[in-house]
Design a protein around this motif. Sequence first.
Motif, short mmCIF file in Angstrom:
data_model
loop_
_atom_site.label_atom_id
_atom_site.label_comp_id
_atom_site.label_asym_id
_atom_site.label_seq_id
_atom_site.Cartn_x
_atom_site.Cartn_y
_atom_site.Cartn_z
N UNK A 1 0.83 -1.22 0.00
CA UNK A 1 0.00 0.00 0.00
C UNK A 1 0.86 1.27 0.00
N UNK A 2 1.96 1.22 0.73
CA UNK A 2 2.85 2.39 0.80
C UNK A 2 3.32 2.79 -0.60
N UNK A 3 3.68 1.79 -1.41
CA UNK A 3 4.16 2.05 -2.77
C UNK A 3 3.06 2.68 -3.63
N UNK A 4 1.82 2.18 -3.46
CA UNK A 4 0.68 2.72 -4.22
C UNK A 4 0.41 4.17 -3.84
N UNK A 5 0.49 4.46 -2.54
CA UNK A 5 0.29 5.85 -2.08
C UNK A 5 1.37 6.76 -2.66
N UNK A 6 2.62 6.27 -2.63
CA UNK A 6 3.74 7.06 -3.17
C UNK A 6 3.53 7.36 -4.66
N UNK A 7 3.15 6.33 -5.42
CA UNK A 7 2.96 6.51 -6.87
C UNK A 7 1.86 7.52 -7.15
N UNK A 8 0.72 7.35 -6.47
CA UNK A 8 -0.42 8.24 -6.71
C UNK A 8 -0.13 9.67 -6.24
N UNK A 9 0.48 9.81 -5.06
CA UNK A 9 0.80 11.15 -4.53
C UNK A 9 1.79 11.86 -5.44
N UNK A 10 2.82 11.14 -5.90
CA UNK A 10 3.82 11.74 -6.80
C UNK A 10 3.14 12.24 -8.06
N UNK A 11 2.27 11.41 -8.63
CA UNK A 11 1.54 11.77 -9.84
C UNK A 11 0.70 13.04 -9.62
N UNK A 12 0.00 13.09 -8.50
CA UNK A 12 -0.86 14.24 -8.22
C UNK A 12 -0.05 15.51 -7.93
N UNK A 13 1.03 15.37 -7.18
CA UNK A 13 1.88 16.54 -6.89
C UNK A 13 2.45 17.14 -8.17
N UNK A 14 2.91 16.27 -9.07
CA UNK A 14 3.52 16.76 -10.31
C UNK A 14 2.48 17.37 -11.26
N UNK A 15 1.25 16.84 -11.20
CA UNK A 15 0.20 17.33 -12.09
C UNK A 15 -0.43 18.63 -11.58
N UNK A 16 -0.69 18.67 -10.26
CA UNK A 16 -1.44 19.82 -9.71
C UNK A 16 -0.63 20.74 -8.79
#
Length: 201
Positions: A1-16
């Motif tokens: 789960x930690x890896x999934x949170x990291x991937x999604x958070x990174x994606x959102x931070x870079x996009x928004x």
Amino acid sequence: MKEKILDKATDMFLTYGFKSITMDDLANEMGISKKTIYTHFENKTKLVENCMDHLSQNISAGITRICTLNKNPIEELYEIKKFVMVNLKDEKSSPQYQLQKYYPKIYKTINQRQFELMQECVKDNMQRGINQGYYRDNLNISFVSRIYFSGVTSIKDPQLFPIEKFPIKTLMDDYLEYHIRGIVTPSGRKVLNEIINSNHE
């Protein structure tokens, strides 16, 4: 789960952007509770720090992989630029500038790591370019590699280069061409022109 949170958070931070994304936004996007996120990351600063570490390691590994392919040094620089742009989502939200403004300590650590990686990579690229006759043999490698890093960092400042006037993809292409034209021999210029022409087709 930690890896999934990291991937999604990174994606959102870079996009928004780092500022606009909250822990609530992330939890809603993933369909999980905030409590689940806090199990792995004690606060948003820790999450940002881990995301940037994660992203930095992925980019470092990708660049190292490209450098082992022994491509023509000029082609190699274009491959690295393409790879970094994909991983940074074309930097739509000026993430570097936001990181610098809202998380200066994290920015400083990541910037130092990027500097060390790029110094090694660019110096190696230049030495091979000189050996193969694509770059001029009278270059001060240490100076040029630092100027290159300084420029790559500066063009990401939206106050200097407003994104509405300088779309990031065009800006990166223009800067890379500017860098290479300053160091090539006539045979290197021929390779550069071929790459630019093929990119425009």
